[in-house]
Design a protein around this motif. Structure first.
Motif, PDB file in Angstrom:
ATOM      1  N   SER A   7       0.555   1.207  -6.008  1.00 21.97           N
ATOM      2  CA  SER A   7       1.109   1.642  -4.837  1.00 21.97           C
ATOM      3  C   SER A   7       1.616   2.652  -4.387  1.00 21.97           C
ATOM      4  O   SER A   7       1.744   3.673  -5.480  1.00 21.97           O
ATOM      5  CB  SER A   7       2.741   0.911  -4.370  1.00 21.97           C
ATOM      6  OG  SER A   7       2.197  -0.893  -3.947  1.00 21.97           O
ATOM      7  N   THR A   8       1.881   3.787  -3.216  1.00 17.01           N
ATOM      8  CA  THR A   8       2.253   4.399  -3.356  1.00 17.01           C
ATOM      9  C   THR A   8       3.808   4.535  -2.515  1.00 17.01           C
ATOM     10  O   THR A   8       4.110   4.171  -1.541  1.00 17.01           O
ATOM     11  CB  THR A   8       1.702   5.576  -2.189  1.00 17.01           C
ATOM     12  OG1 THR A   8       0.243   5.221  -2.312  1.00 17.01           O
ATOM     13  CG2 THR A   8       2.117   6.843  -1.755  1.00 17.01           C
ATOM     14  N   ILE A   9       4.429   5.271  -3.056  1.00 19.44           N
ATOM     15  CA  ILE A   9       5.901   5.346  -3.094  1.00 19.44           C
ATOM     16  C   ILE A   9       6.695   6.978  -2.530  1.00 19.44           C
ATOM     17  O   ILE A   9       6.221   7.453  -3.131  1.00 19.44           O
ATOM     18  CB  ILE A   9       6.627   4.920  -4.805  1.00 19.44           C
ATOM     19  CG1 ILE A   9       6.208   3.626  -4.772  1.00 19.44           C
ATOM     20  CG2 ILE A   9       8.975   4.791  -4.477  1.00 19.44           C
ATOM     21  CD1 ILE A   9       7.369   3.495  -6.416  1.00 19.44           C
ATOM     22  N   TYR A  10       7.557   6.544  -1.376  1.00 18.60           N
ATOM     23  CA  TYR A  10       7.846   8.007  -0.618  1.00 18.60           C
ATOM     24  C   TYR A  10       9.759   8.388  -1.108  1.00 18.60           C
ATOM     25  O   TYR A  10      10.003   6.600  -0.281  1.00 18.60           O
ATOM     26  CB  TYR A  10       7.313   8.113   0.914  1.00 18.60           C
ATOM     27  CG  TYR A  10       5.716   7.924   1.285  1.00 18.60           C
ATOM     28  CD1 TYR A  10       5.606   9.256   1.001  1.00 18.60           C
ATOM     29  CD2 TYR A  10       5.012   7.350   0.673  1.00 18.60           C
ATOM     30  CE1 TYR A  10       4.019   9.411   0.898  1.00 18.60           C
ATOM     31  CE2 TYR A  10       3.490   7.048   1.017  1.00 18.60           C
ATOM     32  CZ  TYR A  10       3.048   8.467   1.159  1.00 18.60           C
ATOM     33  OH  TYR A  10       1.509   8.098   1.153  1.00 18.60           O
ATOM     34  N   HIS A  15       8.811   3.431   1.996  1.00 19.26           N
ATOM     35  CA  HIS A  15       9.400   5.000   1.512  1.00 19.26           C
ATOM     36  C   HIS A  15      11.174   3.921   1.419  1.00 19.26           C
ATOM     37  O   HIS A  15      10.744   2.657   2.891  1.00 19.26           O
ATOM     38  CB  HIS A  15       9.419   5.217   3.323  1.00 19.26           C
ATOM     39  CG  HIS A  15      10.037   6.153   3.455  1.00 19.26           C
ATOM     40  ND1 HIS A  15       9.526   7.083   4.239  1.00 19.26           N
ATOM     41  CD2 HIS A  15      10.494   6.682   2.806  1.00 19.26           C
ATOM     42  CE1 HIS A  15      10.501   8.508   4.243  1.00 19.26           C
ATOM     43  NE2 HIS A  15      10.877   8.736   3.289  1.00 19.26           N
ATOM     44  N   CYS A  50       7.630  -0.012   5.080  1.00 18.63           N
ATOM     45  CA  CYS A  50       6.655   0.133   3.921  1.00 18.63           C
ATOM     46  C   CYS A  50       4.886  -0.848   4.850  1.00 18.63           C
ATOM     47  O   CYS A  50       5.403  -1.987   5.818  1.00 18.63           O
ATOM     48  CB  CYS A  50       6.814  -1.234   3.211  1.00 18.63           C
ATOM     49  SG  CYS A  50       7.876  -3.031   4.089  1.00 18.63           S
ATOM     50  N   GLU A  51       4.088  -1.222   4.498  1.00 11.88           N
ATOM     51  CA  GLU A  51       2.403  -1.066   4.672  1.00 11.88           C
ATOM     52  C   GLU A  51       2.384  -2.475   3.470  1.00 11.88           C
ATOM     53  O   GLU A  51       2.342  -1.800   2.296  1.00 11.88           O
ATOM     54  CB  GLU A  51       1.859  -0.367   5.357  1.00 11.88           C
ATOM     55  CG  GLU A  51       2.319   0.513   6.490  1.00 11.88           C
ATOM     56  CD  GLU A  51       0.526   1.555   6.777  1.00 11.88           C
ATOM     57  OE1 GLU A  51       0.024   1.611   5.557  1.00 11.88           O
ATOM     58  OE2 GLU A  51       1.285   2.486   7.376  1.00 11.88           O
ATOM     59  N   GLU A  93       0.517  -0.800   0.220  1.00  9.71           N
ATOM     60  CA  GLU A  93       0.267   0.310  -0.153  1.00  9.71           C
ATOM     61  C   GLU A  93       0.686   1.398  -0.188  1.00  9.71           C
ATOM     62  O   GLU A  93       0.939   2.186  -0.360  1.00  9.71           O
ATOM     63  CB  GLU A  93      -0.983   0.257   0.768  1.00  9.71           C
ATOM     64  CG  GLU A  93      -2.030  -0.869   1.193  1.00  9.71           C
ATOM     65  CD  GLU A  93      -3.024  -1.669   2.181  1.00  9.71           C
ATOM     66  OE1 GLU A  93      -2.738   0.812   3.280  1.00  9.71           O
ATOM     67  OE2 GLU A  93      -3.339  -1.969   2.638  1.00  9.71           O
ATOM     68  N   LYS A  94       1.926   1.232   0.756  1.00  6.85           N
ATOM     69  CA  LYS A  94       3.016   2.466   1.148  1.00  6.85           C
ATOM     70  C   LYS A  94       4.317   1.865   1.419  1.00  6.85           C
ATOM     71  O   LYS A  94       4.160   0.804   1.971  1.00  6.85           O
ATOM     72  CB  LYS A  94       2.003   2.961   2.232  1.00  6.85           C
ATOM     73  CG  LYS A  94       0.670   3.956   1.893  1.00  6.85           C
ATOM     74  CD  LYS A  94       0.726   4.536   3.540  1.00  6.85           C
ATOM     75  CE  LYS A  94      -0.331   5.010   3.671  1.00  6.85           C
ATOM     76  NZ  LYS A  94      -0.377   5.584   4.649  1.00  6.85           N
TER      77      LYS A  94
END
Length: 275
Positions: A170-173, A107, A158-159, A104-105
């Motif tokens: 997916s959201t990438i930080y 970093h 990460c999640e 989902e996320k």
């Protein structure tokens, strides 16, 4: 000029082979697994058989095959002990979609000392995006590290925790940087070993101020120590002087264990190291 050796058992046939079709952040469809066989796996091996190139039907576990733009991986085989085997008309072939979950996320942060200083750049556009595009089926977990174009990265959170892959949603930080501390530089498997050591011993191992060589020298020493995991023998430990600790019983005696950082309790058996 090449020497050829033909020793060893002949290559055997796989009775069963399980393929999975790998997904990535560019995958937009979720076709029925039967279509994966009828449109991809079946035609591919029929073409191999018709071509007469028998070497093309040799497979091994974890091998990846690109078929018409889709990436397939050999997940399992029978008999399982066989490293290499032949897929022929008598082999039962199964295929399904890869079930690896998507993040989902996630970093991902670069190490500050590996970033370029001579020109401007964008971390995501110039480094992360090209790397992830080239390794779009790669699975990640927390503390995983990788290097692209000389810049070292680490997955800091990460999640879900992983292993998982980066998908379309997916959201990438990538905000922030990491400083080259030993804890950040150690690979995940050694970090896991380190976490089981007493807090005081962790502090001693991660201390870099005691060495003029800096991070690189200390990192090599810690990695070597954790890889060996060799402690003192029981005979050596038995030779270390010991006594029963009592508060105020000895002059100038420390009151705290230098390994676990806990205070001594009256009646505990204490060993005094010769240093």
């Amino acid at each position: 000029e090449t020497d050829y050796f033909v020793d060893g058992d002949p290559l055997g046939r796989f009775e069963k082979v399980q393929f999975v079709c790998l997904k990535d952040f560019e995958t937009t469809t979720n076709e029925d697994p039967a279509v994966l066989f009828s449109d991809y796996i079946g035609p591919y091996f029929r073409n191999v058989a018709d071509s007469g190139q028998e070497l093309g039907s040799i497979a091994t576990v974890d091998e990846r095959i690109n078929i018409l733009g889709r990436e397939f991986q050999v997940l399992a085989v029978e008999p399982p002990h066989r490293e290499f085997g032949i897929i022929d008309s008598n082999t039962m072939v199964f295929v399904d979609w890869d079930t690896t979950p998507e993040f989902e996320k996630i970093h991902i942060v670069p190490f500050q000392d590996t970033l370029p200083h001579a020109y401007d750049f964008d971390v995501f556009t110039d480094y992360l995006k090209p790397y992830l595009t080239r390794h779009k089926h790669k699975q990640f977990s927390v503390n995983d590290q990788f290097t692209y174009q000389g810049v070292q990265f680490k997955v800091v959170c990460c999640e879900p925790n992983g292993p998982a892959r980066i998908g379309r949603n997916s959201t990438i930080y990538c905000e922030g940087v990491l400083h080259p501390s030993l804890r950040n530089l150690l690979p995940p498997e050694l970090l896991e070993q380190l976490s089981h050591l007493p807090p005081g011993l962790q502090m001693l191992l991660l201390n870099t101020e005691a060495l003029a060589g800096g991070y690189e020298e200390r990192l090599m020493e810690v990695q070597e120590m954790l890889s060996r995991r060799r402690g003192l023998s029981h005979e050596t430990i038995d030779r270390v002087p010991k006594f029963t600790w009592e508060e105020g019983g000895r002059e100038n005696t420390q009151t705290q264990c230098m390994v676990c950082l806990s205070n001594f309790a009256t009646g505990e058996e204490v060993r005094q190291l010769p240093c």
